[in-house]
Design an enzyme around this catalytic site. Structure first.
Site, PDB file in Angstrom:
ATOM      1  N   LYS A 193      48.618  56.069 -45.191  1.00 40.95           N
ATOM      2  CA  LYS A 193      48.574  54.933 -46.100  1.00 40.95           C
ATOM      3  C   LYS A 193      49.832  54.934 -46.941  1.00 40.95           C
ATOM      4  CE  LYS A 193      45.928  52.994 -49.929  1.00 40.95           C
ATOM      5  NZ  LYS A 193      44.672  53.021 -50.676  1.00 40.95           N
ATOM      6  N   LYS A 246      47.865  51.955 -42.576  1.00 42.37           N
ATOM      7  CA  LYS A 246      47.820  50.877 -43.549  1.00 42.37           C
ATOM      8  C   LYS A 246      49.137  50.811 -44.297  1.00 42.37           C
ATOM      9  CE  LYS A 246      45.314  49.746 -47.639  1.00 42.37           C
ATOM     10  NZ  LYS A 246      44.628  50.310 -48.736  1.00 42.37           N
TER      11      LYS A 246
HETATM   12  C1  PBG Z   1      41.878  51.703 -52.755  1.00 41.73           C
HETATM   13  C2  PBG Z   1      42.368  50.739 -51.755  1.00 41.73           C
HETATM   14  C3  PBG Z   1      43.439  49.831 -51.843  1.00 41.73           C
HETATM   15  C4  PBG Z   1      43.404  49.054 -50.682  1.00 41.73           C
HETATM   16  C5  PBG Z   1      42.345  49.532 -49.913  1.00 41.73           C
HETATM   17  N1  PBG Z   1      41.729  50.580 -50.588  1.00 41.73           N
HETATM   18  C6  PBG Z   1      44.393  49.564 -52.932  1.00 41.73           C
HETATM   19  C7  PBG Z   1      45.485  50.482 -53.232  1.00 41.73           C
HETATM   20  O1  PBG Z   1      45.679  51.530 -52.645  1.00 41.73           O
HETATM   21  O2  PBG Z   1      46.185  50.143 -54.199  1.00 41.73           O
HETATM   22  C8  PBG Z   1      44.314  47.913 -50.338  1.00 41.73           C
HETATM   23  C9  PBG Z   1      43.756  46.899 -49.410  1.00 41.73           C
HETATM   24  C10 PBG Z   1      44.497  45.621 -49.363  1.00 41.73           C
HETATM   25  O3  PBG Z   1      45.597  45.466 -49.929  1.00 41.73           O
HETATM   26  O4  PBG Z   1      43.963  44.692 -48.733  1.00 41.73           O
HETATM   27  N2  PBG Z   1      42.649  52.820 -52.965  1.00 41.73           N
END
Ligand code: PBG
Length: 322
Positions: A193, A246
């Site tokens: 991520k 992601k």
């Molecule tokens: C929680 C999380 C996030 C997203 C998914 N789980 C936000 C982040 O890391 O700031 C982002 C999903 C999206 O942008 O659609 N940690």
């Protein structure tokens, strides 16, 4: 001799005969934002077509999606209260546990993936409690994630999806789940991520923008590919059953590398900013909404994703042939 590729492109039937990649409804996971109250449904300004909804509305929404052939949802919580430790994340009567219970009753065939993170529950918006310097405490957070996983599993989560990028989170969650007799609940780890600007609209939706600083101290540098492989390797060694990449379109290369190297179920999250970008351009008539939606999703599948978390899940499902 001319190689006549066009022979196989001459008609829709011929093209469909030789198409390499397909998209099916079951490969689309719908993200849902659970809010307090009842009868509540408000559109997220930066994500047209995406709503914050109270549990009763979530149930209706999930039913509609399930009837369309979508078999999984992922839940994010908008809690009633936030504090520095994110205590409301552990409340068994919080919005997400209540949604899980309601969904298990009302739509039993639907897979309920629970996102696991503290950023929606802390008042500073970071993904766990902070130390004196304002840095998220890793090992304190992994313990808390274990506790949160227990609460969500007890409430009826079918899959636990930790998204906080804490080191050792998967093994902490696995042992907490096993201790709670949840041996059968799989972990879908957000393994690779990135610290991405594409999460902007989500933070609007989930009210989780960090009040200071950013997430670069725990999420990955988007410049790093080899490190993504090491992250996935570590999460699998700790017991992850499937992994996620992601964001999706900016990381197609990583989806492919991970799939080739590990041959494990690999998900991709087409995140809020990827969605918002397409929505905004389409609203201005600059892009053809449906074409670009489908092309982006099929490209993510072609890169190697087995399933895709996407805000387009319902719109895409509506377009797929039966
Ligand atoms: C929680 C999380 C996030 C997203 C998914 N789980 C936000 C982040 O890391 O700031 C982002 C999903 C999206 O942008 O659609 N940690």
């Amino acid at each position: 001799m001319i190689r006549r590729f066009r022979r196989l492109r001459a008609s829709p039937e011929m093209r469909s005969l030789v198409r390499e990649t397909r998209l099916a409804r079951e490969q689309l996971t719908l993200p849902l934002f659970v809010a307090p109250g009842s009868g509540y449904r408000t559109e997220v300004a930066s994500m047209p077509g995406v709503f914050r909804e109270s549990v009763d509305r979530i149930v209706e929404h999930a039913k509609r999606a399930f009837d369309q052939g979508i078999v999984s949802v992922i839940l994010f919580g908008l809690p009633e209260s936030k504090d520095a430790e994110g205590r409301s994340a552990l409340d068994p009567s919080g919005v997400v546990p209540r949604a899980l219970e309601a969904l298990a009753k009302a739509v039993p065939g639907l897979l309920r993936i629970a996102d696991l993170c503290f950023c929606e529950y802390t008042n500073h918006g970071h993904c766990g409690p902070l130390d004196a310097r304002g840095v998220v405490q890793n090992d304190v957070t992994t313990n808390l994630l274990g506790a949160q996983a227990r609460v969500l599993a007890d409430a009826g989560a079918s899959v636990i999806a930790p998204s906080g990028m804490m080191d050792g989170m998967v093994s902490a969650i696995r042992s907490a789940l096993d201790q709670g007799r949840h041996h059968d609940i799989p972990i879908l780890s957000y393994a690779a991520k990135m610290a991405s600007g594409f999460y902007g609209p989500f933070r609007d939706a989930a009210d989780s923008t960090p009040s200071f600083g950013d997430r670069r101290g725990y999420q990955m540098d988007p410049a790093n590919g080899d490190e993504a492989i090491r992250e996935v390797e570590a999460d699998l060694a700790e017991g992850a059953d499937c992994v996620m990449v992601k964001p999706a379109l900016p990381c197609l290369d990583l989806i492919r590398r991970i799939k080739d190297q590990f041959q494990v179920p690999t998900a991709a999250y087409q995140v809020s900013g990827e969605y918002a970008m397409i929505k905004a351009a389409a609203a201005r008539g600059w892009l053809d909404h449906d074409r670009v939606m489908e092309e982006s999703l099929i490209s993510i599948r072609r890169a190697g994703a087995d399933f895709i978390l996407t805000y387009f899940a319902e719109a895409m499902a509506a377009k797929l042939p039966h």
